[in-house]
Design a protein around this motif. Structure first.
Motif, short mmCIF file in Angstrom:
data_model
loop_
_atom_site.label_atom_id
_atom_site.label_comp_id
_atom_site.label_asym_id
_atom_site.label_seq_id
_atom_site.Cartn_x
_atom_site.Cartn_y
_atom_site.Cartn_z
N LEU A 19 0.82 -1.21 0.00
CA LEU A 19 0.00 0.00 0.00
C LEU A 19 0.85 1.26 0.00
CD1 LEU A 19 -2.93 -0.78 2.47
CD2 LEU A 19 -3.03 -0.60 -0.01
N GLY A 20 1.90 1.28 0.82
CA GLY A 20 2.72 2.48 0.91
C GLY A 20 3.36 2.83 -0.42
N LEU A 21 3.87 1.83 -1.12
CA LEU A 21 4.45 2.06 -2.44
C LEU A 21 3.40 2.53 -3.43
CD1 LEU A 21 6.73 1.93 -4.50
CD2 LEU A 21 6.29 -0.53 -4.73
N GLY A 97 2.78 -11.92 9.81
CA GLY A 97 3.10 -12.83 10.90
C GLY A 97 2.51 -12.47 12.24
N VAL A 98 1.51 -11.61 12.26
CA VAL A 98 0.93 -11.19 13.55
C VAL A 98 -0.41 -11.86 13.82
CG1 VAL A 98 2.11 -8.98 13.46
CG2 VAL A 98 -0.21 -9.16 12.57
N GLY A 99 -0.87 -12.71 12.91
CA GLY A 99 -2.16 -13.36 13.08
C GLY A 99 -2.02 -14.86 13.25
N GLY A 100 -3.17 -15.51 13.39
CA GLY A 100 -3.20 -16.96 13.46
C GLY A 100 -3.35 -17.54 14.85
N LYS A 101 -3.24 -16.70 15.87
CA LYS A 101 -3.40 -17.17 17.25
C LYS A 101 -4.56 -16.43 17.92
CE LYS A 101 1.50 -18.25 18.01
NZ LYS A 101 2.69 -17.97 18.87
N ASN A 102 -5.25 -17.12 18.80
CA ASN A 102 -6.31 -16.44 19.55
C ASN A 102 -5.71 -15.70 20.74
OD1 ASN A 102 -6.08 -18.20 21.83
ND2 ASN A 102 -7.49 -19.65 20.89
N CYS A 186 -8.56 9.16 8.24
CA CYS A 186 -8.10 7.78 8.31
C CYS A 186 -8.80 6.94 7.25
CB CYS A 186 -8.39 7.23 9.71
SG CYS A 186 -7.76 5.57 10.01
N ILE A 187 -8.03 6.11 6.57
CA ILE A 187 -8.58 5.15 5.62
C ILE A 187 -8.52 3.76 6.25
CG2 ILE A 187 -8.29 4.07 3.35
CD1 ILE A 187 -6.96 6.65 2.42
N LEU A 188 -9.60 3.01 6.10
CA LEU A 188 -9.70 1.66 6.63
C LEU A 188 -9.84 0.67 5.47
CD1 LEU A 188 -10.81 3.70 8.84
CD2 LEU A 188 -12.09 1.77 9.75
N PRO A 189 -8.72 0.20 4.93
CA PRO A 189 -8.81 -0.77 3.83
C PRO A 189 -9.34 -2.12 4.32
CG PRO A 189 -6.61 0.23 3.99
CD PRO A 189 -7.34 0.52 5.26
N GLY A 190 -9.90 -2.87 3.38
CA GLY A 190 -10.17 -4.27 3.63
C GLY A 190 -8.94 -5.09 3.31
N LEU A 191 -9.11 -6.40 3.32
CA LEU A 191 -7.99 -7.30 3.01
C LEU A 191 -7.55 -7.04 1.56
CD1 LEU A 191 -6.18 -9.65 3.90
CD2 LEU A 191 -7.97 -11.21 3.08
N THR A 192 -6.31 -6.59 1.41
CA THR A 192 -5.79 -6.15 0.12
C THR A 192 -4.68 -7.09 -0.34
OG1 THR A 192 -6.27 -3.87 0.79
CG2 THR A 192 -4.83 -4.16 -1.11
N ILE A 193 -4.62 -7.32 -1.62
CA ILE A 193 -3.62 -8.23 -2.18
C ILE A 193 -2.28 -7.51 -2.27
CG2 ILE A 193 -3.03 -9.75 -4.10
CD1 ILE A 193 -5.56 -10.53 -2.51
N VAL A 194 -1.46 -7.72 -1.25
CA VAL A 194 -0.09 -7.17 -1.18
C VAL A 194 0.81 -8.22 -0.54
CG1 VAL A 194 -0.78 -4.73 -1.06
CG2 VAL A 194 -0.59 -6.08 1.05
N GLU A 195 2.12 -7.94 -0.49
CA GLU A 195 3.06 -8.89 0.09
C GLU A 195 2.70 -9.24 1.54
OE1 GLU A 195 5.48 -6.36 -2.84
OE2 GLU A 195 3.83 -6.07 -1.43
#
Length: 252
Positions: A19-21, A97-102, A186-195
């Motif tokens: 997104l930043g790029l 790498g910050v997701g996947g755990k409760n 503030c912009i709140l994107p949804g799940l975006t196709i990026v690295e």
């Protein structure tokens, strides 16, 4: 419209990828002189050079949003190059790498690092640039949050909490900086196709696509126009707003 950002100098964090790029490229194509910041030094310099080869204005600087002293020294270098700052996009964040755990299994050190970069880093970078945004005739700050903070994405609590903080910070910043004619949105994107989202399970991608009013994947260019608008003079009376750009997955 072309040249909506002509002669404006826009600082963008997290500008080496994703997104930043995309924001940096869109702003440069609208006439801005973009200042690209990222911890990935080689990549951000390479991307800035590619923009310059297209005849666009761009410079690059390494920054570590987890390090307060580094933020200060980087901005000192940016200002030494040119003190003009008309806009800031706070896009730099820890997402991979910050997701996947409760919540019961989350690692405390990871939680702290997400908050340090995503929340504290946004505050400190904004704080460092506010004096120069005040000097602009109409300074603009665009924070990048996430619609996960609106619908409460599971197994992503630290990231979701950090983006919820950005939403709240946007409102407070708008109140505090309004007297200096600085607009903060503030912009709140949804799940975006990026690295950064390559690791996200396919099930989550499908959940988004199927739940959107516009049933398709989201790409960075879907968000660029909103960022350019909020940085431009067209949005000079828009502040304190949190704008979901997610194809209608969440209505606000």
């Amino acid at each position: 419209m072309n040249n909506l950002l002509l002669n404006k100098r826009i600082v963008i964090s997290g500008a080496a990828r994703g997104l930043g790029l995309s924001f940096a490229t869109a702003c440069a194509k609208q006439g801005a002189d973009v200042v690209m910041l990222d911890i990935l030094a080689d990549e951000v310099h390479s991307q800035a050079n590619l923009l310059k080869k297209q005849g666009l204005k761009a410079t690059a600087w390494q920054i570590d949003l987890a390090d307060a002293s580094n933020i200060k020294s980087t901005i000192d270098n940016v200002i030494a190059h040119s003190a003009q700052i008309d806009g800031l996009i706070n896009c730099g964040a820890l997402a991979t790498g910050v997701g996947g755990k409760n919540m019961m299994d989350y690692d405390e050190d990871l939680w702290d690092r997400v908050m340090q970069i995503n929340v504290k880093g946004t505050w400190l970078l904004s704080k460092a640039l506010v004096p120069y945004l005040k000097a602009s005739s109409a300074g603009k700050i665009v924070n990048i949050a996430s619609d996960t903070a609106l619908w409460g994405a599971p197994n992503l609590m630290a990231y979701t909490a950090s983006k919820g903080a950005i939403i709240s910070m946007t409102r407070s910043m708008a109140r505090e900086l309004g007297e200096d004619n600085i607009c903060v949105n503030c912009i709140l994107p949804g799940l975006t196709i990026v690295e950064a989202t390559a690791y996200v399970p396919q099930q989550r991608h499908d959940h988004y696509v199927n739940g959107r009013a516009l049933n398709r994947k989201q790409y960075p260019e879907d968000i660029d126009g909103t960022a350019v608008y909020l940085l431009s003079n067209l949005a000079s009376f828009v502040t304190g707003q949190n704008i979901p750009v997610n194809g209608g997955f969440v209505f606000n």
